[in-house]
Design an enzyme around this catalytic site. Structure first.
Site, PDB file in Angstrom:
ATOM      1  CG  ASP A 112      -9.058   7.634   2.463  1.00 27.91           C
ATOM      2  OD1 ASP A 112      -9.520   6.546   2.975  1.00 27.91           O
ATOM      3  OD2 ASP A 112      -8.068   7.408   1.659  1.00 27.91           O
ATOM      4  CD  GLU A 137      -5.354   3.152   4.576  1.00 29.50           C
ATOM      5  OE1 GLU A 137      -6.559   2.912   4.464  1.00 29.50           O
ATOM      6  OE2 GLU A 137      -4.552   2.713   3.716  1.00 29.50           O
ATOM      7  CG  ASP A 199      -9.379   0.691   4.823  1.00 29.32           C
ATOM      8  OD1 ASP A 199      -9.673   2.194   4.498  1.00 29.32           O
ATOM      9  OD2 ASP A 199      -8.726  -0.042   4.058  1.00 29.32           O
ATOM     10  CB  ILE A 201     -12.264   4.719   1.345  1.00 27.53           C
ATOM     11  CG1 ILE A 201     -13.129   6.009   1.588  1.00 27.53           C
ATOM     12  CG2 ILE A 201     -12.666   4.216  -0.197  1.00 27.53           C
ATOM     13  CD1 ILE A 201     -13.180   7.066   0.489  1.00 27.53           C
ATOM     14  CG  ASP A 202     -11.096  -2.104   2.085  1.00 28.98           C
ATOM     15  OD1 ASP A 202      -9.666  -2.087   1.747  1.00 28.98           O
ATOM     16  OD2 ASP A 202     -11.460  -3.234   1.886  1.00 28.98           O
ATOM     17  CB  THR A 204      -8.434   4.286  -2.298  1.00 32.47           C
ATOM     18  OG1 THR A 204      -7.210   3.541  -2.330  1.00 32.47           O
ATOM     19  CG2 THR A 204      -8.694   4.534  -1.214  1.00 32.47           C
ATOM     20  CG  HIS A 298      -3.938  -4.324  -4.716  1.00 29.37           C
ATOM     21  ND1 HIS A 298      -4.987  -3.865  -4.366  1.00 29.37           N
ATOM     22  CD2 HIS A 298      -3.117  -3.361  -4.538  1.00 29.37           C
ATOM     23  CE1 HIS A 298      -5.039  -2.476  -4.113  1.00 29.37           C
ATOM     24  NE2 HIS A 298      -3.618  -2.445  -4.398  1.00 29.37           N
ATOM     25  CB  SER A 322     -13.437  -2.760  -1.351  1.00 30.39           C
ATOM     26  OG  SER A 322     -14.669  -3.231  -1.523  1.00 30.39           O
ATOM     27  CE  LYS A 325     -10.945  -8.957  -3.073  1.00 27.39           C
ATOM     28  NZ  LYS A 325     -10.977  -7.375  -3.302  1.00 27.39           N
ATOM     29  NE  ARG A 339      -5.390  -8.715   0.248  1.00 27.94           N
ATOM     30  CZ  ARG A 339      -6.013  -7.894  -0.345  1.00 27.94           C
ATOM     31  NH1 ARG A 339      -7.133  -7.865  -0.911  1.00 27.94           N
ATOM     32  NH2 ARG A 339      -5.411  -6.442  -0.413  1.00 27.94           N
ATOM     33  CG  ASP A 351      -6.449  -3.205   4.034  1.00 30.62           C
ATOM     34  OD1 ASP A 351      -7.407  -2.354   3.680  1.00 30.62           O
ATOM     35  OD2 ASP A 351      -5.283  -3.039   3.636  1.00 30.62           O
TER      36      ASP A 351
HETATM   37  P1  AMP Z   1      -8.524  -5.136  -2.735  1.00 31.78           P
HETATM   38  O1  AMP Z   1      -9.144  -4.157  -3.505  1.00 31.78           O
HETATM   39  O2  AMP Z   1      -8.860  -6.331  -2.207  1.00 31.78           O
HETATM   40  O3  AMP Z   1      -7.532  -5.231  -3.796  1.00 31.78           O
HETATM   41  O4  AMP Z   1      -7.792  -4.419  -1.492  1.00 31.78           O
HETATM   42  C1  AMP Z   1      -7.503  -3.104  -1.283  1.00 31.78           C
HETATM   43  C2  AMP Z   1      -6.575  -2.977  -0.414  1.00 31.78           C
HETATM   44  O5  AMP Z   1      -5.504  -3.355  -0.495  1.00 31.78           O
HETATM   45  C3  AMP Z   1      -6.221  -1.405   0.032  1.00 31.78           C
HETATM   46  O6  AMP Z   1      -6.971  -0.832   0.839  1.00 31.78           O
HETATM   47  C4  AMP Z   1      -4.638  -1.318   0.557  1.00 31.78           C
HETATM   48  O7  AMP Z   1      -4.815  -1.337   1.758  1.00 31.78           O
HETATM   49  C5  AMP Z   1      -4.314  -2.724   0.320  1.00 31.78           C
HETATM   50  N1  AMP Z   1      -3.093  -2.842  -0.695  1.00 31.78           N
HETATM   51  C6  AMP Z   1      -2.582  -1.632  -1.160  1.00 31.78           C
HETATM   52  N2  AMP Z   1      -1.321  -2.022  -1.636  1.00 31.78           N
HETATM   53  C7  AMP Z   1      -1.335  -3.376  -1.782  1.00 31.78           C
HETATM   54  C8  AMP Z   1      -0.198  -4.142  -2.238  1.00 31.78           C
HETATM   55  N3  AMP Z   1       0.737  -3.804  -3.056  1.00 31.78           N
HETATM   56  N4  AMP Z   1      -0.683  -5.548  -2.085  1.00 31.78           N
HETATM   57  C9  AMP Z   1      -1.582  -5.925  -1.334  1.00 31.78           C
HETATM   58  N5  AMP Z   1      -2.653  -5.149  -0.873  1.00 31.78           N
HETATM   59  C10 AMP Z   1      -2.468  -3.722  -0.955  1.00 31.78           C
HETATM   60 MG    MG Z   2      -8.124  -0.806   2.619  1.00 29.04          MG
END
Ligand code: AMP
Ligand code: MG
Length: 417
Positions: A112, A137, A199, A201-202, A204, A298, A322, A325, A339, A351
């Site tokens: 990161d 970030e 970001d 590393i989106d 993680t 998420h 990430s 998508k 989402r 993000d």
């Molecule tokens: P994804 O892989 O699409 O689920 O998104 C990853 C991103 O979701 C990460 O980089 C975080 O910044 C963000 N994230 C972290 N915690 C949460 C949460 N509780 N709800 C929604 N997004 C989150």
């Molecule tokens: Mg992210």
């Protein structure tokens, strides 16, 4: 029907197809090189706090000088590609390591910070005459604390090793340079002037699992996203919609890019020429498939499944981590991205900014659950109604209706409890 999440897991032993993708990642260096020499003066100048400060242009001046953002896009692609190389090195070592160290979060910490330092360095080096503001970030606070010396040493070594392998820049960073580069990301963004949005590393969680992640970099000008780049080192170059017989041979590593008014493109991270991409042209929602987060924490999978049912979607959800998508959607691998974070979560601009312009320039539409445009001009957060939905222009009206009906039913049933 089984979720395609399983099929997209590079680490799932029942899915040898994508396990093979991780072994096709570029090989890490045989040894890490360490450069003890001090950085050249030019680099010191690049990271001078005076220059790092936010010398905002007025919105009008900024838009007037926008030209076509050609050199900014080239710099962004270079920055994301170099950062992706660092992340690949770390993830490859992680995938090969034992179970105990996989639960350790330090690899993602190192990658990161390293990714953020590299993006900051490359942008400043490629665009020396521009004022520099980065909304990102990470900051260096934790790295400056007692006990973080070893982590900082590893980050600096990785950054210098990656720069050396890339070979474009004849520079070596000291640990202090790395800290200063990371701290370039403290900007608050907003409606005025230009701000890079990163970001490093989106996804993680996906990175740690050996799955999908992205380096996501965008540029805001006057509050609008004007360009974006998504480096997705583990995303196959061909569609992930239908796992095919020959997927063992699938090449991975995609670089998506888009500039306002210019369309969206994809190329290989290894350097093929860009090809124009478009969202799916599907008009009948029954034929659509949809993406959502791999992590149920998420995004509310139960709500997505109600929406999919209302639309008559037959295909199972494609769950990947990430902003990969957005890239997959932009090239038509699926038709919808849903989402819905759980109550209280505030989305950050890094993000979504890069993914947003890639998918909208590919002909898609992205709104919140009430149909409002996404507004990236409000600072580090996106103020949203409930969630984010993305699809093509034809499907959006039906999707929006299904989303609003499902959200209403959910809140009615919650109020009955
Ligand atoms: P994804 O892989 O699409 O689920 O998104 C990853 C991103 O979701 C990460 O980089 C975080 O910044 C963000 N994230 C972290 N915690 C949460 C949460 N509780 N709800 C929604 N997004 C989150
Ligand atoms: Mg992210």
């Amino acid at each position: 029907m089984a979720s395609r999440a399983a099929l997209l897991s590079t680490k799932n032993p029942s899915c040898p197809r994508l396990s093979a993708f991780s072994s096709s990642l570029p090989k890490p260096p045989h040894r890490l090189l360490f450069f003890p020499s001090p950085p050249p003066c030019r680099l010191r100048r690049l990271f001078s706090p005076l220059l790092s400060y936010n010398l905002h242009r007025s919105p009008a001046a900024s838009m007037a000088s926008a030209a076509s953002y050609e050199k900014e896009l080239a710099a962004a692609k270079k920055a994301a590609s170099v950062a992706a190389r660092l992340c690949q090195t770390v993830q490859k070592a992680l995938v090969q390591s034992d179970v105990q160290s996989k639960s350790d979060k330090s690899p993602v910490t190192v990658a990161d910070y390293g990714s953020q330092a590299l993006v900051s360095l490359v942008l400043k080096t490629e665009l020396p005459s521009e004022s520099f503001s980065l909304v990102a970030e990470e900051d260096s606070g934790d790295l400056r604390k007692d006990g973080a010396q070893e982590t900082l040493r590893r980050i600096t070594e990785l950054v210098n090793n990656t720069l050396s392998i890339d070979g474009t820049y004849n520079i070596t960073l000291s640990e202090e340079d790395v800290l200063v580069a990371i701290d370039s990301g403290k900007s608050e963004g907003g409606p005025n002037g230009r701000h890079w949005v990163l970001d490093p590393i989106d996804g993680t969680k996906g990175f740690l699992r050996g799955d999908q992640y992205a380096i996501a970099l965008a540029l805001l000008d006057g509050g609008r996203v004007v360009l974006g780049v998504l480096a997705c080192p583990n995303l196959p170059l061909t569609s992930i919609a239908i796992p095919d017989e020959h997927s063992l041979q699938k090449q991975v590593g995609c670089l998506f890019s888009a500039k306002i008014g210019d369309g969206a493109f994809m190329q290989s991270l290894n350097g093929s020429s860009p090809t124009k991409i478009h969202v799916s042209a599907i008009e009948n929602s029954e034929d659509a498939s949809f993406f959502e987060s791999f992590e149920a924490a998420h995004s509310m999978h139960d709500l997505s499944s109600v929406i999919a049912e209302k639309l008559g979607v037959r295909a199972p959800p494609v769950r990947i981590d990430s902003q990969a998508k957005y890239g997959a959607l932009a090239r038509g691998d699926g038709a919808i991205y849903l989402r819905f974070p759980h109550k209280g979560y505030r989305e950050k601009i890094w993000d979504h900014a890069a993914g947003y312009i890639v998918v909208t320039e590919a002909g898609g539409v992205a709104t919140d659950a009430a149909g409002n445009n996404l507004d990236f001009s409000k600072g580090r957060y996106l103020d949203l109604d409930t969630g984010i939905i993305v699809t093509n222009k034809k499907l959006m009206p039906a999707l929006l209706k299904a989303v609003q009906d499902a959200v209403k039913e959910k809140s009615q049933s919650a109020s009955l409890l």
